[in-house]
Design an enzyme around this catalytic site. Structure first.
Site, PDB file in Angstrom:
ATOM      1  CD  GLU A 133      -2.681  -1.441   2.338  1.00  0.00           C
ATOM      2  OE1 GLU A 133      -3.812  -1.923   2.247  1.00  0.00           O
ATOM      3  OE2 GLU A 133      -2.138  -1.231   3.432  1.00  0.00           O
TER       4      GLU A 133
HETATM    5  C1  TNX Z   1      -4.263  -4.280   4.337  1.00  0.00           C
HETATM    6  S1  TNX Z   1      -2.846  -6.343   2.988  1.00  0.00           S
HETATM    7  C2  TNX Z   1      -3.025  -4.074   4.902  1.00  0.00           C
HETATM    8  C3  TNX Z   1      -2.933  -3.595   6.276  1.00  0.00           C
HETATM    9  C4  TNX Z   1      -4.277  -3.457   6.921  1.00  0.00           C
HETATM   10  C5  TNX Z   1      -5.194  -4.566   6.465  1.00  0.00           C
HETATM   11  C6  TNX Z   1      -6.553  -4.517   7.080  1.00  0.00           C
HETATM   12  C7  TNX Z   1      -1.651  -5.544   3.616  1.00  0.00           C
HETATM   13  C8  TNX Z   1      -0.352  -6.089   3.383  1.00  0.00           C
HETATM   14  N1  TNX Z   1      -1.849  -4.411   4.312  1.00  0.00           N
HETATM   15  O1  TNX Z   1      -2.231  -2.393   6.338  1.00  0.00           O
HETATM   16  O2  TNX Z   1      -4.113  -3.517   8.288  1.00  0.00           O
HETATM   17  O3  TNX Z   1      -5.354  -4.487   5.070  1.00  0.00           O
HETATM   18  O4  TNX Z   1      -7.308  -5.638   6.754  1.00  0.00           O
END
Ligand code: TNX
Length: 713
Positions: A349
Site C-alpha cells: 500500500e
Molecule cells: C491491508 S494487505 C493491509 C494492512 C491493513 C489490512 C486490514 C496488507 C499487506 N496491508 O495495512 O491492516 O489491510 O485488513
C-alpha cells in the site's frame, strides 16, 4: 521490471468482486453429531495418520515421570520441563523430569533419537495403559508431539487451577509431520500495542496449534514499536500513538524486551520474523526523523484508521541516501537481535510511490537485510522490484485477484506475483479473503473490517495454498507448488474496536488487545494451522468442525475469549465470554431501545416491543474488569447513567462513549433465566418502568422484579 502501476488496494472493484464471489461459496456447515471425546481423539491439526487403540489409555499420577531419553540435542530436556509445566496447574502434580539412556515404564517418554526420516518437526506418539512415548528426530519434533499429547488429555487439563481429573491419555497411535515448513501467525503490534504478557500468551496459544513462526508487524503509520538505540526519537516520538490512542510513553519493546520475546518464542520452537514496513505505512518514522521527509521537517503523528497515507521521501538522491542510511541502522539493529533467518520489509500500500522510488526503497532495504546474512520477506508487491535470491513473498490477494488470472485484464497483484515468480521467489500464502483474522466473522461480531466480506470459520478453512494464486477453477497457479513455503494468518489491528463501519468514538470501544486477539483468532487460527500442517487428503470441514467443537471446552478452561461460531457443534456450552458481540436486551418481549432511533446524546432509553432495528441492538465490549460497555448500533453512543448519579431512579441515557464507570455494566446471570445489568459506578440495576411501549429506563435497587431481568438475545 514492469512499468508503473498503481499499488493501492482497489477497494471498490475488489470488494464488489469478492462479494459476488462470496455468494458462490457453498456453506459447508452441517450440524455434525456430538463426538464422544473419550473414544475419538479430536486432534487439531489433523495428524497424518492416527489409529485409536483398545484399552483404557494411560492414567497420569502425581509420580508419573516425564522421561527424556538422553541425546545430543541440548533442547530436549527443556521440552520435558515444558510438558511438566503444562500439566502442573490443572493436575496439581509436580511431575519428576528425568533423563535416562533407556526408557522407563509407566512414564511419558520423550525420545529425541528417532529416525532422521521423521524430519525436523515430525513425530510418532503411542499411548497405551503402560505409558506414552513420543519419538522425534530432535527437540522440535518432540515439542510438536507434546502439543498433540495435551489434546489427548481431557479438556480440563488446560485449566489454570487444580481440577479433579482423572488424567487419562486416550489410547492411540499417531504418526505425523507437517505439510509445510512455514506456518505463521502475524500480530499487528504497530496499530495496537500488546504488553509483553499478552504477546507471550498469544505465542503459547499459537504453539498449541503447531504454529512455528511469529511475524511481528513492528512499524506502521500509527506507531513504531521497537527501540533502535541509535535513533531514540523512533520510540520517544514514534511509539506515542496507536490506532485510536495518543500520549503513550512505553508503547514499544525495548531491545531487552524484544530479545525476551524472541527467546520466549524460541522456547516454543517459534521463529520471530520482524517486519519494518516501508516505504509506505511510515508516518511514525516520518514524525520521528526529520530527514525522511522531503522538507526535512518532522511529519505529523497519526492515530487514525486509514491505510496508504504516507511515504518516505525518495524523490531526490540526497533523500534516497538519507532513507538508506536510516534503513541500514534500523535493519542492522533488528537483524542483530533476531536469530531467525528473515527480515520482512513490508512494501504494501504505497499509492504515492513512483516505480523508481519504490525500487529505490526495495534496493536499499534489501541490501541492508542481505548484508546481515538474512533473507528478505515482503508483501507480494515487493516482487515488482528486483529482490534478492531466495526472497519470500507473502501473498495477501484474494479470489478477486484470482478471477483475473489468465485473462486480458490480469490485475496488478497478479503482475507482481508473476514478477516475483520470475525471480524465483518463494511464497507464504495469506489470502485476505480466508486468512485475515481482522475480518468480522459475520454481521453480529463487533471488531474488525469487512473489505473482504465476512470470514466465517468455514471460509477460513476452505482454501488450499496450491490454488490460492490459481484461476478460480483451480488451474493455472501463478506460484508453482514447490515454491510454496507455507501459510500465515494475519491479525491486523487497525480496526481493533467495536463499531461496524464507524470510527471509534472513544478508547473504551477498544477491548484489551488480548480480548481482541483471542476473539478474532479462536476458532479461525486453528483452521489456518490445519491447512499448513495436515495433508490435503484429510481436508474436510465437517470433520474439522467436529474435532474443533471439543476444543471450546479447552479454551474455556484456559480462559481464552473465543468466539463461539454458530456452525460448530461445541461439545460444552460456550463460556460467558461469548457475550462479546451484538445483542438485544429484552424483558417481557420489550427491548432496550433508543427512542425514535435518535442520534442525540442525553436521550433517555426506553423499552419497546422487539423489532430488531439497529436502535435495539447493542454491541457488548468487554472491559478489563470483566464488565461491558454497551454501544448502540444505530447511534454509536453508549448506555450511561445520567450525570454519573449514584441515586435510585436516575435516568439511563445514551451519551458519547467515555469509558467512565457510569458507562460500564456488570452482567450477571440470574438463576431461573435472564441477567441483571448493574452499573459499575452505582451498583444499581438497569430497570424499565413497565412492559408498555415507551416505558422509561432508570437505575433501581435490586427488587427481584422481572423488569430488571434481561434476556440477552
Ligand atoms: C491491508 S494487505 C493491509 C494492512 C491493513 C489490512 C486490514 C496488507 C499487506 N496491508 O495495512 O491492516 O489491510 O485488513
Amino acid at each position: 521490471m514492469r512499468p508503473t502501476r498503481s499499488r493501492g488496494r482497489n477497494f471498490a472493484s475488489l470488494a464488489a468482486l469478492t462479494f459476488a464471489l462470496a455468494a458462490l461459496v457453498p456453506t459447508t456447515a452441517t450440524a455434525a453429531p456430538k463426538p464422544d471425546v473419550k473414544v475419538v481423539p479430536a486432534v487439531v491439526p489433523q495428524p497424518v495418520s492416527q489409529t485409536s487403540l483398545t484399552g483404557s489409555g494411560f492414567a497420569l499420577t502425581a509420580q508419573t515421570p516425564v522421561n527424556v531419553i538422553s541425546s545430543s540435542d541440548p533442547d530436549a530436556a527443556g521440552v520435558g520441563s515444558y510438558l511438566a509445566g503444562l500439566l502442573a496447574p490443572a493436575t496439581g502434580y509436580t511431575l519428576p523430569v528425568t533423563t535416562t539412556s533407556q526408557p522407563v515404564s509407566q512414564a511419558i517418554v520423550l525420545n529425541p533419537n528417532g529416525a532422521s526420516s521423521l524430519g525436523a518437526e515430525g513425530y510418532t506418539l503411542k499411548s497405551t495403559s503402560t505409558g506414552v512415548t513420543v519419538t522425534a528426530y530432535g527437540a522440535q519434533g518432540l515439542f510438536r508431539g507434546v502439543q498433540t499429547l495435551r489434546q489427548l488429555l481431557p479438556a480440563a487439563i488446560e485449566s489454570t487451577s487444580v481440577k479433579p481429573g482423572p488424567w487419562t491419555v486416550s489410547p492411540v497411535q499417531i504418526s505425523d509431520s507437517p505439510r509445510y515448513s512455514y506456518r505463521g501467525a502475524m500480530v499487528d503490534v504497530a496499530r495496537r500495542y500488546y504488553p509483553m504478557s499478552q504477546l507471550k500468551r498469544y505465542i503459547d496459544q499459537a504453539a498449541t496449534y503447531k504454529i512455528n513462526t511469529l511475524h511481528l508487524h513492528l512499524t506502521d503509520d500509527q506507531g513504531w514499536r521497537i527501540a533502535i538505540g541509535a535513533i531514540p526519537s523512533l520510540t520517544t516520538v514514534g511509539a506515542s500513538t496507536q490506532a485510536g490512542f495518543t500520549g503513550g510513553t512505553d508503547w514499544y519493546y525495548t531491545a531487552a524486551e524484544y530479545q525476551e520475546i524472541v527467546a520466549y518464542a524460541k522456547s516454543r520452537f517459534m521463529t520471530v520474523v520482524p517486519e519494518i514496513d516501508g516505504p509506505g505505512h511510515t508516518s511514525a518514522a516520518l514524525a520521528s526523523v526529520a530527514n525522511l521527509n522531503c522538507d526535512d521537517q518532522p511529519g505529523n503523528l497519526y492515530s487514525g484508521f486509514d491505510v496508504g497515507i504516507s511515504l518516505y521521501c525518495l524523490s531526490d538522491a540526497q533523500h534516497v541516501a538519507d532513507v538508506s542510511s536510516f534503513l541500514t541502522t534500523v535493519i542492522d539493529t533488528v537483524a542483530s537481535m533476531t536469530p531467525g533467518p528473515y527480515v520482512h520489509l513490508g512494501g504494501d500500500e504505497t499509492p504515492a510511490a513512483t516505480p523508481s522510488q519504490y525500487a529505490a526503497y526495495v534496493s536499499a532495504a534489501s541490501s541492508a537485510v542481505t548484508s546481515q546474512g538474512k533473507t528478505v520477506m515482503g508483501w507480494h508487491q515487493l516482487g515488482q522490484s528486483t529482490i534478492p535470491a531466495n526472497s519470500i513473498m507473502q501473498w495477501w490477494g484474494s479470489d478477486g485477484d484470482r478471477a483475473t488470472v489468465g485473462t486480458s485484464y490480469e490485475n496488478e497483484n497478479v503482475h507482481f506475483v508473476r514478477d516475483a515468480v520470475q525471480q524465483n521467489a518463494k511464497f507464504v500464502m495469506s489470502p485476505s479473503d480466508h486468512a485475515y483474522l481482522d475480518m468480522k466473522y459475520d454481521s453480529s461480531t463487533p471488531y474488525g473490517l469487512t473489505w473482504q466480506g465476512y470470514i466465517s470459520l468455514s471460509r477460513a478453512y476452505d482454501w488450499d495454498p496450491t490454488t490460492s494464486t490459481a484461476k478460480l477453477d483451480g488451474t493455472g497457479s501463478l506460484v508453482p507448488a514447490d515454491k510454496i513455503a507455507g501459510v500465515e494468518a494475519a491479525l491486523w489491528a487497525d480496526h481493533a474496536y467495536a463499531g461496524s463501519h464507524r470510527l471509534a468514538t472513544s478508547t473504551s470501544q477498544f477491548p484489551e488487545p488480548y480480548v481482541y486477539a483471542e476473539h478474532m483468532t479462536f476458532p479461525r487460527l486453528p483452521a489456518i494451522a490445519e491447512i499448513g500442517w495436515s495433508p490435503q487428503s484429510t481436508h474436510n470441514y465437517s470433520d474439522f468442525s467436529r474435532r474443533l467443537g471439543t476444543h471450546g471446552a479447552r479454551w474455556s478452561a484456559a480462559g481464552i475469549e473465543y468466539y463461539a461460531a454458530p456452525d460448530v457443534p461445541w461439545s460444552s456450552p460456550p463460556s460467558s465470554s461469548s457475550l462479546i458481540g451484538v445483542h438485544t436486551l429484552t424483558t417481557g418481549g420489550q427491548a432496550l431501545d433508543v427512542p425514535g432511533s435518535s442520534g442525540a446524546p442525553d436521550t433517555q432509553l426506553d423499552t419497546w416491543a422487539l423489532h430488531g432495528g439497529n436502535n435495539q441492538k447493542w454491541t457488548f465490549v468487554k472491559q478489563p474488569d470483566g464488565s461491558y460497555i454497551l454501544v448502540n448500533v444505530a447511534s454509536g453512543l453508549c448506555a450511561d447513567v445520567s450525570g454519573g448519579s449514584l441515586s435510585a431512579g436516575a435516568a439511563i441515557i445514551q451519551w458519547t462513549c467515555s469509558g467512565d464507570t457510569n458507562q460500564k455494566w456488570q452482567v450477571t446471570p440470574v438463576t431461573g433465566g435472564g441477567h441483571t445489568v448493574a452499573s459499575v459506578s452505582s451498583g444499581l440495576l438497569l430497570t424499565t418502568a413497565s412492559t408498555t411501549n415507551g416505558a422509561l429506563v432508570t437505575q433501581q435497587p435490586a427488587s427481584g422484579s422481572a423488569l430488571q431481568r434481561w434476556t440477552i438475545g
